[in-house]
Design a protein around this motif. Structure first.
Motif, PDB file in Angstrom:
ATOM      1  N   THR A   1      -0.121   9.349 -10.632  1.00  0.00           N
ATOM      2  CA  THR A   1      -0.731   8.019 -10.661  1.00  0.00           C
ATOM      3  C   THR A   1       0.205   7.008 -11.300  1.00  0.00           C
ATOM      4  N   VAL A   2       0.725   7.319 -12.483  1.00  0.00           N
ATOM      5  CA  VAL A   2       1.592   6.364 -13.194  1.00  0.00           C
ATOM      6  C   VAL A   2       2.890   6.154 -12.427  1.00  0.00           C
ATOM      7  N   GLU A   3       3.505   7.236 -11.965  1.00  0.00           N
ATOM      8  CA  GLU A   3       4.760   7.129 -11.226  1.00  0.00           C
ATOM      9  C   GLU A   3       4.597   6.306  -9.952  1.00  0.00           C
ATOM     10  N   ASP A   4       3.572   6.615  -9.166  1.00  0.00           N
ATOM     11  CA  ASP A   4       3.416   5.945  -7.871  1.00  0.00           C
ATOM     12  C   ASP A   4       3.012   4.490  -8.015  1.00  0.00           C
ATOM     13  N   VAL A   5       2.240   4.144  -9.047  1.00  0.00           N
ATOM     14  CA  VAL A   5       1.954   2.734  -9.303  1.00  0.00           C
ATOM     15  C   VAL A   5       3.241   2.008  -9.664  1.00  0.00           C
ATOM     16  N   GLY A   6       4.114   2.647 -10.443  1.00  0.00           N
ATOM     17  CA  GLY A   6       5.406   2.049 -10.754  1.00  0.00           C
ATOM     18  C   GLY A   6       6.243   1.821  -9.514  1.00  0.00           C
TER      19      GLY A   6
ATOM     20  N   CYS B   1      -5.796   2.354  -7.652  1.00  0.00           N
ATOM     21  CA  CYS B   1      -5.164   3.647  -7.398  1.00  0.00           C
ATOM     22  C   CYS B   1      -6.201   4.753  -7.491  1.00  0.00           C
ATOM     23  N   ASP B   2      -6.268   5.558  -6.453  1.00  0.00           N
ATOM     24  CA  ASP B   2      -7.071   6.776  -6.439  1.00  0.00           C
ATOM     25  C   ASP B   2      -6.082   7.930  -6.457  1.00  0.00           C
ATOM     26  N   GLY B   3      -5.882   8.520  -7.629  1.00  0.00           N
ATOM     27  CA  GLY B   3      -4.866   9.555  -7.774  1.00  0.00           C
ATOM     28  C   GLY B   3      -5.448  10.916  -8.116  1.00  0.00           C
TER      29      GLY B   3
ATOM     30  N   THR C   1       0.860  -1.185   0.000  1.00  0.00           N
ATOM     31  CA  THR C   1       0.000   0.000   0.000  1.00  0.00           C
ATOM     32  C   THR C   1       0.894   1.232   0.000  1.00  0.00           C
ATOM     33  N   ARG C   2       0.409   2.273  -0.626  1.00  0.00           N
ATOM     34  CA  ARG C   2       1.147   3.546  -0.670  1.00  0.00           C
ATOM     35  C   ARG C   2       0.122   4.668  -0.620  1.00  0.00           C
ATOM     36  N   ALA C   3       0.240   5.503   0.387  1.00  0.00           N
ATOM     37  CA  ALA C   3      -0.709   6.606   0.543  1.00  0.00           C
ATOM     38  C   ALA C   3       0.064   7.913   0.713  1.00  0.00           C
ATOM     39  N   THR C   4      -0.188   8.846  -0.195  1.00  0.00           N
ATOM     40  CA  THR C   4       0.407  10.177  -0.110  1.00  0.00           C
ATOM     41  C   THR C   4      -0.705  11.192  -0.348  1.00  0.00           C
ATOM     42  N   ALA C   5      -0.338  12.452  -0.343  1.00  0.00           N
ATOM     43  CA  ALA C   5      -1.320  13.495  -0.651  1.00  0.00           C
ATOM     44  C   ALA C   5      -1.745  13.455  -2.107  1.00  0.00           C
TER      45      ALA C   5
END
Length: 199
Positions: free
Chosen positions: A72-77, A61-63, A13-17
């Motif tokens: 979205t693309v960067e963080d999924v990577g 992903c909720d970006g 999981t990854r959660a940021t602003a």
């Protein structure tokens, strides 16, 4: 299955602003995918990645797509790279190296991978159109870099063609096939494939 085959799965999981992401990955899967990033073409590419790599993959992903597709693309990577690193663990018995060339009509992509533990990314080529659907073409290259950096891969990729959809899809399929080969277990090998004894 090899002597050192374990449950090579991971949940990240990854959660940021900017994004909220949940990923599950099964390296030794059947290619079952469930993907929802809010970017239709990116979903299509991740589905192709799971299908052709025979990875069981779920991505949610909720970006901040009201800004653009970058985060979205960067963080999924990033998260998918972390999932590969976690699922591979000590990397015992893996083949480690692989290369694939995948054509798609007029386009072709070359992907060379080393599951080295040393992140490095090199790219050659250009995309023929700036945007495919709701995804900026350049972000395909950035996705590969983000995944390689966080999975600990040495990844060289190149692409040529006339249609960006085909070029990007060939890249994702080539990466999938190369990672499928490189992550396979070699029954002749007991430890990590390195003269150092670990990767």
């Amino acid at each position: 299955m090899g002597r050192y085959m374990t449950d090579r799965t991971a949940a990240v999981t990854r959660a940021t602003a900017e994004t909220d992401i949940e990923i599950t990955l099964g390296i030794d899967g059947d290619g079952d995918t469930t993907v929802d990033t809010g970017i239709g073409f990116f979903d299509h590419m991740l589905d192709a990645f799971g299908t052709h790599g025979l990875f069981d993959l779920t991505v949610r992903c909720d970006g901040d797509l009201a800004v653009d597709d970058h985060h979205t693309v960067e963080d999924v990577g990033i998260a998918l790279g972390e999932a590969f690193a976690a699922a591979l663990g000590e990397k015992r018995g893996i083949r480690r190296f692989a290369d694939y060339t995948v054509p798609m009509d007029e386009a072709a992509a070359d992907v060379v991978v080393d599951i080295s533990g040393r992140p490095y990314f090199a790219f050659d080529g250009a995309f023929s159109q700036e945007v495919v659907g709701e995804m900026t073409s350049y972000m395909a290259r950035h996705f590969l870099r983000s995944l390689a950096t966080n999975a600990g891969l040495t990844l060289h990729a190149s692409v040529r063609g006339e249609n960006a959809h085909h070029e990007i899809e060939a890249l994702f399929k080539g990466l999938a096939r190369a990672l499928d080969d490189a992550t396979r277990i070699d029954d002749r090998r007991a430890d990590a494939p390195s003269t150092k004894g670990e990767l």
